[in-house]
Design an enzyme around this catalytic site. Sequence first.
Site, PDB file in Angstrom:
ATOM      1  CE  LYS A   6      40.741  38.480  40.891  1.00 11.37           C
ATOM      2  NZ  LYS A   6      39.291  38.260  40.954  1.00 11.37           N
TER       3      LYS A   6
ATOM      4  CE  LYS B 246      35.392  45.237  39.653  1.00 11.05           C
ATOM      5  NZ  LYS B 246      34.961  46.107  40.765  1.00 11.05           N
TER       6      LYS B 246
END
Lengths: 286, 286, 286, 286
Positions: free
Chosen positions: D234, D165
């Site tokens: 992030k 991911k």
Amino acid sequence: MRIGFIGLGQMGSAIAANLLKAGHEVTVWNRSADKTDALVAAGAARAARPLDAAKGDLVMTMLADDRAVEGVVFGEGGIVGAPALHVGHSTISIALADRLAADSGTGGYVSAPVFGRPPAAAAGKLFVVAAGVEAALDRCEPVFADIGQRTFRIGDKPSAANLVKLSGNFMIMAAVEAMAEAMTLAEKGGVDRQTLLEVLTGTLFGAPVYHIYGEILLEDRFRPAGFAAPLGLKDMTLADTAATSLGAPMPLLGIVRDHLRSVIATEGPDIDWAGIALAVRKSAKL
Amino acid sequence: MRIGFIGLGQMGSAIAANLLKAGHEVTVWNRSADKTDALVAAGAARAARPLDAAKGDLVMTMLADDRAVEGVVFGEGGIVGAPALHVGHSTISIALADRLAADSGTGGYVSAPVFGRPPAAAAGKLFVVAAGVEAALDRCEPVFADIGQRTFRIGDKPSAANLVKLSGNFMIMAAVEAMAEAMTLAEKGGVDRQTLLEVLTGTLFGAPVYHIYGEILLEDRFRPAGFAAPLGLKDMTLADTAATSLGAPMPLLGIVRDHLRSVIATEGPDIDWAGIALAVRKSAKL
Amino acid sequence: MRIGFIGLGQMGSAIAANLLKAGHEVTVWNRSADKTDALVAAGAARAARPLDAAKGDLVMTMLADDRAVEGVVFGEGGIVGAPALHVGHSTISIALADRLAADSGTGGYVSAPVFGRPPAAAAGKLFVVAAGVEAALDRCEPVFADIGQRTFRIGDKPSAANLVKLSGNFMIMAAVEAMAEAMTLAEKGGVDRQTLLEVLTGTLFGAPVYHIYGEILLEDRFRPAGFAAPLGLKDMTLADTAATSLGAPMPLLGIVRDHLRSVIATEGPDIDWAGIALAVRKSAKL
Amino acid sequence: MRIGFIGLGQMGSAIAANLLKAGHEVTVWNRSADKTDALVAAGAARAARPLDAAKGDLVMTMLADDRAVEGVVFGEGGIVGAPALHVGHSTISIALADRLAADSGTGGYVSAPVFGRPPAAAAGKLFVVAAGVEAALDRCEPVFADIGQRTFRIGDKPSAANLVKLSGNFMIMAAVEAMAEAMTLAEKGGVDRQTLLEVLTGTLFGAPVYHIYGEILLEDRFRPAGFAAPLGLKDMTLADTAATSLGAPMPLLGIVRDHLRSVIATEGPDIDWAGIALAVRKSAKL
């Protein structure tokens, strides 16, 4: 000595003035003839063509880029084949320096780029980085002493001096980039730039490059330009071209070239090359 | 003074030895107790727990990273709440320095990271970068004079000193990266590294950072490490974390972090942080 | 149509063969005459000079770089001033395309660089990116249909097509660099490259660039080169030159240029441009 | 099935709604309870604590970051030790995924991050990237089919799915950065962005990532954010942390992280992560 001087920008005018002061017989040429006035008033002769400045002992060139040097050397009325030893102070490509050496004829060719901004040139405090055959360098030595505080000999291949000059200019840009990033980080964290600079120059970084450019960065003093960003970008592109032909990856060079492009695009071409600090500051919204 | 010293690696041992020499009453603690032997033989007392080293005037900590500091401060037998003023020499995160300041209790907390490699520590020639409330800094001043050549005061917020330290370490890495790239370019063009370094340090770059690391690069002297690459990467990651939280883009920092990762992966974790030069050289097949 | 074709490398030979197959009357020229043999055997005429290939309707050039194009256009026996419309398929500089347009004479000039590797050229599946005056593009349209699967018109300024081509090649290198970094991260974390590629192409990245180059990266299949790294570096340097003159910072371009330099230096000039993945893998010791 | 769903932001709400539509018995929990209203109105039960949502067959979490996941798992009223199989959809660190796997107890843990922006989530068109023990993945398979268009199995180590991911999100940022640089170059050279995008997507770049983000860039449509820049930063920082611990240099990652920092600093935290294009455009004064 009988010295021709070609190229009377900020740097060239200051150097030629020091040659006059040192008692040399100086003949000057510049594309825009009006820039010769002050030196002629101070005792220099005015040449009608570059070639006419190349009939004495030495002919020194201090020009903006490869194209300008090619013009005064190989163009109409150019100095190629003249009897004077050609001393090239301009920051030019490795390829052109190699060509000047190969085609220099009986006069010979020495590369002698300099480190120092206009005030250092005016004060006769330049650093001269010279390369060429030893006898030629010996002849130049006293003249270099008239314009600079120290001469470094790099060997007998003229273009080696140009490679050192390009490396040095790259090192300056790298130091400016590093300071700009560190100052930005510190300022965003509440430490003012001056405090950081004092710690740096008071510890491991007490060198002229950090004192000179550190002060410029502290005051955001980028105009008038001591060395304009487009000239800086030209030099960094010459270094990039050398890096490509020599097979040397230089990621830090890529950063400073991008920041030069950015600051020229956003601030205009009259900004000092240290203005890359603005690209850094603005990216952090300072 | 009665001083506790926690963390006896290369740097800590040298500093603690200087404190003994200066006549302080020193109590030492180290996770691996055997590292305390030499200092105990020289007159230091041995503490059973960190806390037992924090009952005098000062307790100084010089540890590898945030986790180690958190352990000796907040862990079992930790110094939190002890009467001694905590003087943190470790290179730690801004966030941890803020927490140490907030939680320091009556003893108080001062951040005092240092610049200098082990030989400078042994010679008492460190540079101390200190921040904290003024009275606390005043108390530390004579002790800092025993271990360093100069102290810089950064203000009353302890973490500001850590930010300056991280900025300075970044500047060192930037200078090493720049030299490595310039030396690689020059060497591929036939100019040996020593000649380039002489021109650089003889002109604009005559600072300790270029002398010290220039010599290391000339000789490819990366083992034994004066400061190991994984510790360098830790510091650069702390700078990166600060840059993220403060909103400061730092492209040059990205380059040196990548080169640290690369040199650790290819050369192993025992290499000096200046070994990033190898990543540059190898990418050019030198 | 009567079509001249100049430049019979891997790409040019395949295109010229398709022109013959489509029934055009083709005259070929190549610097090394032996490369014309196969096409002559297939029905093409052989020109003695570039100019002799430029007497029909169109003369197409597919050459390695600016210098080669300048040679066949402006050199001895060059096509400048010839009656045929010059269709330039080579990836050349913006500056040269502008010059070709300005100096094209009555024949006219169209830039028509192509996307596709040699197998696509052989299959007549190239993408043609064309710019020039509308009437000239109309004349070329059926010929482009013989060699490609689709033609994109970019406007009436020929060099705009070259800028799009350089942008596209940059995009390819960017995709390769991104895949190489992601595959390296994944592989070091225990996820094999094929699994990652399947997820990527099965989700948001189902485009030819990821399928084609993804397969090459999976198999480290960099020789024989479909497009050699020095040609890739030439193109990226043309993009860099355009970026400098147009004032466009391109940090990602800097990365791929450095990786091209590195892989040429370490692997040799016969490696495919996708070999930049090796620079990434080796920096992580894979 | 009896499914708990924790975390009802844009993505989570859309997924949970699809689970209800598919006929599952859904219990929801969210830190701000008001976000549960719509789903409760649509038939979901409301849990008082995360743990109360973890007593059925599955408990799915879709939260903003590591800290939020740690809170609902290990915090007061957390799901650790609950009987339901924990299916983690959040984009979290490799380290936390490893910890969730190690501490998952009898319920078990599967990592199942998804690709797709909110419209894809609402349409049940997500791509699910799943890793964990085979039996657990088998149990999830029909539920994944209710929320996504395709599931990829990455193996039995949950954190491998998170690594894929993170790699995928990095690939998206890399594609956006590349497009932004190419569009800037083209536009400064007089080629409009739409023309360039048509050539790219019509040739080698015909993938969703270029269509979706290309449209966003063409229109500078960065607000409201589909995926806010701070979340993107992030994720890129998680990738950076993985790169450091795994020893993978990723220069392109460094660029996009810097551009994310810059665009957050200059444009504010409500901008879409594709807003990095603004950092590129502004550096060229577009």
